[in-house]
Design an enzyme around this catalytic site. Structure first.
Site, short mmCIF file in Angstrom:
data_model
loop_
_atom_site.label_atom_id
_atom_site.label_comp_id
_atom_site.label_asym_id
_atom_site.label_seq_id
_atom_site.Cartn_x
_atom_site.Cartn_y
_atom_site.Cartn_z
N ASP A 297 17.97 -25.99 24.61
CA ASP A 297 17.64 -26.79 24.90
C ASP A 297 18.52 -26.54 26.64
O ASP A 297 20.03 -26.52 26.49
CB ASP A 297 18.13 -28.07 24.46
CG ASP A 297 17.34 -28.40 22.60
OD1 ASP A 297 16.53 -28.12 23.21
OD2 ASP A 297 18.07 -28.64 22.18
N ASP B 78 13.03 -26.80 25.65
CA ASP B 78 13.37 -28.17 25.60
C ASP B 78 14.50 -27.97 26.96
O ASP B 78 14.97 -27.77 26.87
CB ASP B 78 14.08 -28.78 24.41
CG ASP B 78 12.66 -28.33 23.07
OD1 ASP B 78 11.77 -28.37 23.54
OD2 ASP B 78 13.09 -29.09 22.59
N ASP C 109 16.36 -23.19 18.91
CA ASP C 109 15.67 -23.12 20.21
C ASP C 109 17.09 -23.46 21.25
O ASP C 109 17.45 -23.11 20.98
CB ASP C 109 14.61 -24.60 20.22
CG ASP C 109 15.18 -24.96 19.50
OD1 ASP C 109 16.47 -25.72 20.08
OD2 ASP C 109 14.42 -27.08 19.69
#
Length: 496
Positions: free
Chosen positions: A333, A421, A331
């Protein structure tokens, strides 16, 4: 070799057990116990340095024993020093710091034990046919080790990661952490482990890890690891936990219900997926595939544009594995804040609204800030902080990525879903958040170092000095390292 000084006739030589106990009046640093090696230093100089250290609150032991934490020597012949140390009675040598007199001098000047740096270590090398191998130079703390690309220890570290994950699935945090620390140590070595002897003085390698290393050296593989990899329960738990929103406990619950595949889960009438899990299954093909650095940079451009449309002076920073120099991640961040304290409070909700308007927000979970300064310092380890954050799945177009998307050959779509995120701390907490979000394993060990070696409490919110009973301010990560008396380690050197 180091020999016991000759004692003139008529004078009794005191045995170690009879040696006078070091004075304890005015001790300031109970966790640090010095032993000054007399050879090369001389008896009178050793006596003078002992009194100097004790006057500044240090404990100096008269006898080398397992209570010693720091061995200090002026002998430049490292090989003879190590031969003497290894031939002695101490069993805790692998966790002791063996240091040049420069560490002692620095500590006396500062009036406290300074952080052990590479330049302080007394190193000795034994040469194999190809590689110089340091006998013992590796710190037990990850925050004092740097990632290296000079070794080929992946066969060991991969095995330790499987064992760590297996213990995590069994809710055994202790062994899980032990294997991850062992993997971290081997990643930091500037040489490849080619025989068991060179691992004897390395920290964080327990009996179990040594058995695994020995087995791999002898057979080229670990039979224990192979057994785990072929175990049905391990395979199914690993499959289930690969879904966004599914943790080990949920995966275990599904396994106990007899579910063995995604289709089993989705067809089971008693299973009620939450929104995160529903999105995890819906976009599984995309978000289970690695994200490239180019895709992360494209997402950074999207977030940056959304943030600056709301607050032009905002600060946006890419964190996680990409900040540590990784080429791929699971992912992406980001930390986002503003120079004006308090202005960050509604920043994430405004960014979310803007992403919705652009039609690229596929999933969103927003968590409002629960940060309460009055509850600091936090004595309990918490993986997550209490700042406002959101967990997103965004639609990323092929045209937005330099070089195009990382897509499967059978997937002809012009876009993919990517996990993103965002966390938004107040600007005065930015440095602590950046440190934590740049690598949780590294920061966890940094917290351990702060607590064990510096009597401080560190987390994503603050650094608290228990001795001075005060919070220590930081505007950069380097400030935090300085407070802890550590050499600064660049983000891309923190993978060990």
């Amino acid at each position: 070799m180091f020999h016991t000084p000759i004692v003139p006739r008529g004078r009794k030589r005191s045995r170690p057990a009879e040696a006078s106990a070091p004075r304890r009046e005015g001790v300031k640093f109970e966790d640090v116990r010095l032993y000054l090696v007399e050879r090369k230093m001389g008896r009178s100089r050793r006596s003078f340095l002992t009194e100097l250290a004790r006057s500044k609150g240090f404990i100096v032991e008269d006898v080398l024993s397992d209570v010693v934490t720091h061995v200090v020597s002026e002998d430049s012949q490292a090989s003879s020093l190590w031969a003497w140390l290894k031939g002695g009675p101490v069993k805790n040598l692998p966790v002791m710091h063996v240091l040049d007199i420069s560490w002692f001098t620095d500590s006396m000047r500062e009036g406290k034990p300074v952080a052990v740096e590479t330049r302080h270590l007394i190193q000795v090398y034994t040469y194999t046919s190809t590689t110089p191998t340091p006998v013992s130079t590796v710190s037990r703390y990850a925050c004092q080790r740097r990632t290296t690309t000079k070794n080929n220890n992946k066969i060991f570290t991969d095995a330790f990661e499987v064992l760590a994950e297996s213990h995590e699935f069994n809710d055994m945090e202790g062994p899980c952490l032990a294997f991850r620390r062992a993997a971290s140590v081997l990643k930091s070595l500037p040489w490849t482990v080619q025989n068991l002897r060179v691992t004897e003085d390395l920290p964080c390698l327990g009996e179990h890890t040594m058995c695994v290393i020995k087995e791999i050296l002898q057979h080229g593989r670990s039979f224990e690891v192979e057994k785990i990899l072929s175990n049905e329960r391990y395979q199914i738990l690993k499959l289930f936990t690969s879904v966004f929103g599914v943790g080990p406990k949920t995966a275990e619950k599904w396994y106990r219900r007899g579910l063995r595949s995604f289709s089993d889960v989705l067809a089971e009438p008693g299973i009620h997926l939450n929104r995160m899990q529903q999105s995890g299954f819906l976009h599984y093909g995309d978000i289970s595939r690695a994200v490239s650095k180019a895709e992360a940079q494209a997402l950074g451009n999207i977030i940056d544009e959304a943030v600056r449309a709301i607050t032009p002076d905002a600060v946006l920073t890419l964190t996680g594995g990409f900040r540590r120099g990784k080429d791929f991640g699971h992912d992406v961040d980001f930390i986002v804040t503003t120079p004006q304290l308090g202005k960050e409070e509604r920043l994430l909700t405004s960014v979310i609204d803007r992403l919705k308007q652009q039609g690229i927000l596929l999933y969103c979970e927003y968590q409002a800030s629960t940060f309460d300064e009055s509850k600091l310092p936090n004595h309990r380890f918490e993986a997550m902080d209490h700042f406002a954050k959101c967990f997103l799945i965004l639609r990323l177009e092929d045209s937005q990525v330099e070089g195009g998307l990382q897509t499967a050959e059978e997937n002809r779509r012009s876009w993919r879903a990517v996990r993103v995120d965002l966390v938004s701390p107040p600007v005065d907490r930015y440095a602590f958040t950046l440190l934590g979000w740049s690598g949780s394993r590294f920061e966890r060990d940094l917290r351990r170092f702060a607590r064990m070696e510096r009597r401080m409490l560190l987390d994503n919110h603050a650094l608290y000095d228990k001795t001075k009973k005060e919070f220590l301010a930081a505007t950069t990560e380097k400030d935090i390292f300085t407070h802890l008396g550590l050499e600064y380690i660049e983000p891309w050197q923190r993978n060990a």
